[in-house]
Write a protein that holds these residues in place. Structure first.
Motif, short mmCIF file in Angstrom:
data_model
loop_
_atom_site.label_atom_id
_atom_site.label_comp_id
_atom_site.label_asym_id
_atom_site.label_seq_id
_atom_site.Cartn_x
_atom_site.Cartn_y
_atom_site.Cartn_z
N ASP A 187 -7.70 20.17 7.68
CA ASP A 187 -7.33 21.33 8.49
C ASP A 187 -6.31 22.15 7.70
O ASP A 187 -5.64 21.63 6.82
N PRO A 188 -6.14 23.43 8.05
CA PRO A 188 -5.28 24.31 7.25
C PRO A 188 -3.85 23.82 7.10
O PRO A 188 -3.40 23.54 6.01
N ASP A 189 -3.08 23.74 8.19
CA ASP A 189 -1.66 23.39 8.10
C ASP A 189 -1.26 22.55 9.30
O ASP A 189 -1.82 22.70 10.38
N PRO A 190 -0.21 21.75 9.17
CA PRO A 190 0.45 21.37 7.91
C PRO A 190 -0.38 20.33 7.18
O PRO A 190 -1.34 19.80 7.75
N PRO A 191 -0.03 19.99 5.95
CA PRO A 191 -0.77 18.95 5.23
C PRO A 191 -0.77 17.64 6.02
O PRO A 191 0.22 17.28 6.65
N HIS A 192 -1.89 16.95 6.01
CA HIS A 192 -2.01 15.70 6.76
C HIS A 192 -0.91 14.72 6.36
O HIS A 192 -0.71 14.42 5.19
N GLY A 193 -0.16 14.25 7.36
CA GLY A 193 0.89 13.26 7.10
C GLY A 193 2.12 13.82 6.42
O GLY A 193 2.95 13.04 5.93
N ASP A 194 2.28 15.13 6.39
CA ASP A 194 3.39 15.71 5.62
C ASP A 194 4.75 15.27 6.16
O ASP A 194 5.65 14.93 5.38
N ALA A 195 4.90 15.27 7.48
CA ALA A 195 6.21 14.93 8.06
C ALA A 195 6.61 13.50 7.70
O ALA A 195 7.76 13.25 7.30
N ARG A 196 5.67 12.56 7.80
CA ARG A 196 6.01 11.17 7.50
C ARG A 196 6.25 10.97 6.01
O ARG A 196 7.09 10.17 5.60
N HIS A 197 5.50 11.69 5.17
CA HIS A 197 5.74 11.56 3.73
C HIS A 197 7.12 12.11 3.36
O HIS A 197 7.81 11.54 2.51
N ALA A 198 7.51 13.20 4.01
CA ALA A 198 8.84 13.74 3.77
C ALA A 198 9.91 12.76 4.25
O ALA A 198 10.94 12.56 3.58
N GLU A 199 9.67 12.12 5.41
CA GLU A 199 10.61 11.12 5.93
C GLU A 199 10.73 9.94 4.96
O GLU A 199 11.82 9.40 4.75
N LEU A 200 9.60 9.53 4.40
CA LEU A 200 9.59 8.43 3.45
C LEU A 200 10.46 8.76 2.24
O LEU A 200 11.32 7.95 1.84
N VAL A 201 10.25 9.92 1.66
CA VAL A 201 11.01 10.32 0.48
C VAL A 201 12.49 10.38 0.79
O VAL A 201 13.32 9.87 0.03
N GLU A 202 12.84 10.98 1.92
CA GLU A 202 14.26 11.11 2.28
C GLU A 202 14.90 9.76 2.55
O GLU A 202 16.07 9.53 2.22
N ALA A 203 14.14 8.84 3.16
CA ALA A 203 14.69 7.50 3.43
C ALA A 203 14.97 6.77 2.13
O ALA A 203 16.01 6.09 1.99
N VAL A 204 14.08 6.89 1.16
CA VAL A 204 14.29 6.26 -0.14
C VAL A 204 15.50 6.88 -0.83
O VAL A 204 16.36 6.18 -1.39
N ILE A 205 15.60 8.20 -0.77
CA ILE A 205 16.70 8.90 -1.44
C ILE A 205 18.06 8.50 -0.86
O ILE A 205 19.03 8.29 -1.61
N ARG A 206 18.14 8.35 0.45
CA ARG A 206 19.44 8.00 1.04
C ARG A 206 19.70 6.49 1.04
O ARG A 206 20.74 6.03 1.52
N GLY A 207 18.76 5.72 0.49
CA GLY A 207 18.97 4.29 0.32
C GLY A 207 18.72 3.46 1.55
O GLY A 207 19.20 2.33 1.65
N ASP A 208 17.92 3.96 2.49
CA ASP A 208 17.64 3.24 3.74
C ASP A 208 16.29 2.53 3.60
O ASP A 208 15.24 3.07 3.93
N GLY A 209 16.35 1.30 3.10
CA GLY A 209 15.12 0.55 2.84
C GLY A 209 14.31 0.26 4.09
O GLY A 209 13.08 0.32 4.07
N GLU A 210 14.98 -0.09 5.19
CA GLU A 210 14.26 -0.40 6.43
C GLU A 210 13.52 0.82 6.95
O GLU A 210 12.37 0.73 7.39
N ALA A 211 14.19 1.98 6.91
CA ALA A 211 13.54 3.21 7.38
C ALA A 211 12.37 3.58 6.47
O ALA A 211 11.32 4.03 6.95
N ALA A 212 12.54 3.41 5.17
CA ALA A 212 11.47 3.73 4.23
C ALA A 212 10.25 2.85 4.49
O ALA A 212 9.12 3.35 4.58
N GLY A 213 10.47 1.55 4.62
CA GLY A 213 9.36 0.64 4.87
C GLY A 213 8.71 0.91 6.21
O GLY A 213 7.48 0.91 6.33
#
Length: 230
Positions: A187-213
């Motif tokens: 579908d046009p927008d937003p990219p499929h799973g974009d919000a969760r992928h962004a959450e994953l990246v941010e969780a890794v960046i801030r060092g929150d392993g439980e949130a990332a997993g």
């Protein structure tokens, strides 16, 4: 129609097809309880694990329903969708189960080990995934998606995990391309799973392993449920 021992080749596919023929041909009407795993395995000349996989595919097609403590029962004589598509769904689901085992743990480790270079790589890969979504190629989007996940695995700084993911990528890529086509995700927008992928990246960046997993596991489980029609 009677069951006969199978010839060597893709045994799960053969077993699934043979059992399906028994159901759609009326040998086992709706409401019938299938013979037990051991009986079917002996009759078809395969192992019980093959029978279990065949039953799983039939369940995904909406033909049978396992009932805990009672057995497996026929609930329909026609699959709920195109049969080859159902088989493809089952194959992609298998890929996702293994993927979850590898990547969720990698994400947890990455949160505690990421470097500045890893952070830059993950952010760049997230943007490339978004850009690829607007293109016309399913394969290009899948490649960008895998590249993002690869940056998370790399940030774990575990060579065994990285090697395992690299070995897994060809099968994963094929499965993901099939997934995009099967679930009509483009579908046009937003990219499929974009919000969760962004959450994953941010969780890794801030060092929150439980949130990332947890974020990655939620994303992959949601897709797995879609594949299995649950």
């Amino acid at each position: 129609m009677s069951l006969e021992a199978l010839r060597p080749s893709p045994l799960v596919e053969q077993a699934t097809q043979r059992l399906r023929e028994q159901i759609t041909g009326g040998h086992w009407p709706v409401g019938t309880k299938l013979p037990g795993e051991t009986t079917l395995a002996t009759t078809l000349g395969v192992g019980r694990s093959t029978v279990r996989e065949a039953i799983r595919a039939l369940s995904g097609a909406g033909l049978v329903q396992p009932r805990q403590g009672s057995g497996v029962f026929v609930i329909a004589t026609e699959p709920t969708e195109d049969w080859p598509a159902r088989l493809r769904r089952a194959a992609v689901a298998d890929v996702y189960e293994v993927r979850m085992m590898v990547e969720v743990q990698a994400a947890r480790l990455a949160a505690g080990r990421r470097t500045d270079a890893d952070v830059a790589a993950m952010r760049a890969a997230l943007e490339k995934r978004r850009t690829a979504w607007s293109g016309r190629s399913n394969a290009a989007f899948v490649d960008a998606d895998i590249a993002l996940h690869a940056t998370v695995v790399a940030a774990a700084h575990n060579p065994v995990l990285s090697d395992l993911f690299a070995e897994f990528v060809p099968v994963l890529r094929k499965g993901l391309i099939a997934l995009v086509e099967l679930l009509e995700l483009r579908d046009p927008d937003p990219p499929h799973g974009d919000a969760r992928h962004a959450e994953l990246v941010e969780a890794v960046i801030r060092g929150d392993g439980e949130a990332a997993g947890r974020t990655l596991e939620t994303e992959l489980e949601a897709t797995l449920r879609e594949l299995l029609g649950r």
